[in-house]
Design an enzyme around this catalytic site. Structure first.
Site, PDB file in Angstrom:
ATOM      1  N   LYS A  80      -2.263   7.274 -10.432  1.00  0.00           N
ATOM      2  CA  LYS A  80      -2.433   5.900 -10.920  1.00  0.00           C
ATOM      3  C   LYS A  80      -3.428   5.185 -10.015  1.00  0.00           C
ATOM      4  O   LYS A  80      -3.108   4.794  -8.902  1.00  0.00           O
ATOM      5  CB  LYS A  80      -1.104   5.150 -10.922  1.00  0.00           C
ATOM      6  CG  LYS A  80      -1.234   3.711 -11.438  1.00  0.00           C
ATOM      7  CD  LYS A  80       0.109   2.993 -11.400  1.00  0.00           C
ATOM      8  CE  LYS A  80      -0.025   1.558 -11.898  1.00  0.00           C
ATOM      9  NZ  LYS A  80      -0.836   0.711 -11.026  1.00  0.00           N
ATOM     10  N   SER A  98       0.340   5.098  -7.168  1.00  0.00           N
ATOM     11  CA  SER A  98      -0.227   3.798  -6.808  1.00  0.00           C
ATOM     12  C   SER A  98      -0.361   3.623  -5.292  1.00  0.00           C
ATOM     13  O   SER A  98      -1.155   4.308  -4.658  1.00  0.00           O
ATOM     14  CB  SER A  98       0.638   2.690  -7.422  1.00  0.00           C
ATOM     15  OG  SER A  98       0.063   1.424  -7.256  1.00  0.00           O
ATOM     16  N   ASP A 153      -8.527  11.445   3.194  1.00  0.00           N
ATOM     17  CA  ASP A 153      -9.971  11.241   3.220  1.00  0.00           C
ATOM     18  C   ASP A 153     -10.504  11.054   4.635  1.00  0.00           C
ATOM     19  O   ASP A 153     -11.628  11.458   4.954  1.00  0.00           O
ATOM     20  CB  ASP A 153     -10.350  10.018   2.375  1.00  0.00           C
ATOM     21  CG  ASP A 153     -10.400  10.341   0.891  1.00  0.00           C
ATOM     22  OD1 ASP A 153     -10.201  11.514   0.532  1.00  0.00           O
ATOM     23  OD2 ASP A 153     -10.648   9.418   0.095  1.00  0.00           O
TER      24      ASP A 153
END
Length: 573
Positions: A327, A302, A313
């Protein structure tokens, strides 16, 4: 009991109607369909109310209406996903603690062993620490209630209460025979989410974050400022291993410490317009250039995946460890009658490259009702800011994978059962007459200590390896049922011999790991929780690799540079 089970099953069947209504409500978009769904929900609720009233009035035994209805509702919600759930008033208190990190109590971690409950660790600055409670103190009486025997749950419930109220406890200290009495004033205990911090190799900072509450970002910023008080910090390790996530806002705030303002770090997409949002960093960053390594493993989920995924990223840091949990679902809460809470999945979240890291697809179930993982062959490929290839559909894949050392079942059972804790307490008592160690490195566990520990386990009748023998017995019964008893007799004898535990022989191969666990527990006596984590890092291959990467600028740079063949790979837009 059988009758109550029937009532429970009947309530589940009834709630399946509610599930169908809820699902259809989620799928309908037109006004007429929405009206139809509302009508079906109304009918289902009417039937449910009538059934409960009929059972309460007519059933031969007393029925726990609150209990069976709560279980029935959660059985219904479990058809959606594991994160959508109904919490009663008692459960909602624990949930509030998990998301705020605050509660009214004395501020001590506790450990249950042989139906007795001990202080495992007083938290810094809490009533427990201020009053003088110490690791290993055994709770005997709390507010006049004997707590030997007792469970950790019972003791925890007695210690918690309204802030400002007093609680009297009697404890038995290690090595003593006379009980001590303490009167503590319950306080708003706020748990520091940074469980360990330190500087290694002179200039590499280390911060371990245990969970994401609404004060995690504050704790991380405070820890960073402490480590960098002399302005000598050159790089940072952010350890999110075992961090199951929590409050999303604090994940974004932590990202904002290392990224420029107004950087897109997350967006969500849901059914309702208000659940589809973009999230940007808003705070002034601490340092946008300092090299960062983020540590993750299968227990990182999460909010941990938001932080590690966005750092990856945006090529802001190297992600190291093993693949995270996966998740990518967003939950929101809404209050319900009688102080209950509904926690419901409202959207999926996506990190800057456009990928969703959700591992399981709950919207498309197998015929048997199970949920399948997204196979690697179907994972989509995306590009980071620098052009590196990353994939969706299965958690965050580290830039460099290092598998965590897995605890053998025998060692895990020692820890969970309190055997390590209790024997380390004995070692601590035996060493009280000697000089206290000046550093964690001075804490030793000898070969004789290890042999004494094995003797202690034998005296305690420590058991492990039951699962294999139980499975073997079931297989033996099946073989006999199918007529293979005689021809398989010798094979079963050999297999039983191989699977039968031999404590000293089996544990000898885990000697170094067991000694490390004993040293870790001993270190807690002398240096608190920080000592415990310091010992753990001494033989941590992932941590050592992080230090190696941050000590070599070229290695760090290469890990954030795209491979040559990635330019020709088709990626999602």
């Amino acid at each position: 009991m059988i009758h109550l089970q029937r009532v429970f099953r009947f309530s589940i069947l009834l709630l399946a109607v509610l599930t169908s209504s809820l699902t259809s409500y989620g799928q309908n978009t037109g006004k007429s369909k929405k009206a139809d769904s509302q009508l079906e929900i109304g009918r289902a609720i009417q039937v449910f109310r009538s059934v409960l009233a009929g059972v309460e009035t007519l059933y031969v035994d007393t029925v726990d209406i609150k209990g069976i209805s709560a279980r029935g509702i959660n059985t219904m919600l479990s058809q959606l996903d594991p994160y959508t759930e109904y919490m009663t008033d008692n459960e909602s208190k624990d949930f509030i603690f998990m998301t705020t990190g605050a509660y009214g109590g004395i501020g001590a971690y506790i450990q249950e062993k042989d139906s007795a409950v001990y202080v495992q660790m007083p938290m810094p600055g809490t009533p427990a620490e201020k009053s003088g409670l110490k690791m290993g103190d055994k709770f005997v009486v709390i507010e006049g209630v004997p707590v030997v025997p007792a469970t950790a749950t019972k003791v925890s419930g007695l210690l918690k209460g309204q802030v400002g109220t007093k609680v009297k406890v009697k404890i038995l200290r290690l090595g003593e025979t006379k009980e001590r009495e303490f009167t503590l004033t319950r306080d708003n205990v706020v748990v520091d989410q940074v469980v360990h911090r330190g500087i290694y190799r002179d200039n590499i900072g280390y911060i371990r974050l245990s969970s994401f509450t609404n004060k995690s970002a504050e704790d991380v910023r405070k820890a960073y400022n402490e480590l960098n008080s002399t302005r000598k910090l050159k790089s940072l390790i952010l350890d999110l291993r075992g961090n199951g996530g929590g409050v999303m806002d604090d994940a974004i705030k932590i990202l904002g410490m290392f990224l420029p303002e107004k950087t897109l770090v997350l967006y969500t997409e849901g059914k309702l317009p208000e659940t589809s949002q973009k999230y940007y960093t808003t705070d002034k960053p601490i340092d946008t250039n300092i090299p960062v390594v983020v540590l993750i493993n299968g227990g990182s989920a999460s909010a941990s995946e938001i932080v590690s995924g966005a750092m990856q990223d945006l090529d802001r840091g190297v992600v190291l460890g093993s693949k995270s949990f996966g998740k990518g679902l967003v939950q929101s809460t809404r209050p319900l009658p009688n102080k209950g809470i509904l926690k419901v999945t409202i959207a999926r979240y996506y990190i800057p490259s456009g990928r969703c890291i959700q591992q399981l697809d709950y919207s498309h179930r197998n015929p048997d009702g199970s949920v399948a993982s997204v196979p690697d062959s179907l994972a989509n490929q995306f590009k980071t800011k620098n052009g590196r290839i990353v994939k969706d559909g299965g958690g965050i894949r580290p830039d460099l994978e290092i598998q965590d050392e897995i605890l053998p079942v025998s060692v895990f059972n020692m820890i969970r059962g309190g055997y390590i804790f209790e024997f380390a307490n004995k070692l601590f008592v035996n060493r009280k007459g000697t000089a206290a160690p000046q550093s964690v490195q001075d804490i030793g566990v000898t070969d004789k200590d290890f042999e004494d520990f094995l003797t202690y386990l034998e005296e305690q009748k420590f058991e492990y390896g039951k699962l294999s023998l139980n499975a073997l017995n079931r297989l033996r019964e099946l073989a006999e049922f199918e007529g293979y008893k005689e021809q398989s007799k010798e094979a079963f004898k050999e297999l039983e011999k191989a699977l039968s535990p031999s404590l000293r022989k089996d544990l000898a191969q885990h000697k170094d790991m067991i000694i490390s666990q004993l040293r870790s527990s001993l270190a807690s006596h002398y240096f608190g929780m920080s000592g415990q984590y310091t010992v753990g890092l001494e033989s941590d291959p992932t941590f050592e690799k992080a230090l190696e990467i941050l000590s070599n600028k070229e290695t760090y740079r290469k890990l954030l540079t795209p491979q040559r063949d990635s330019k020709n790979i088709k990626v999602q837009k």
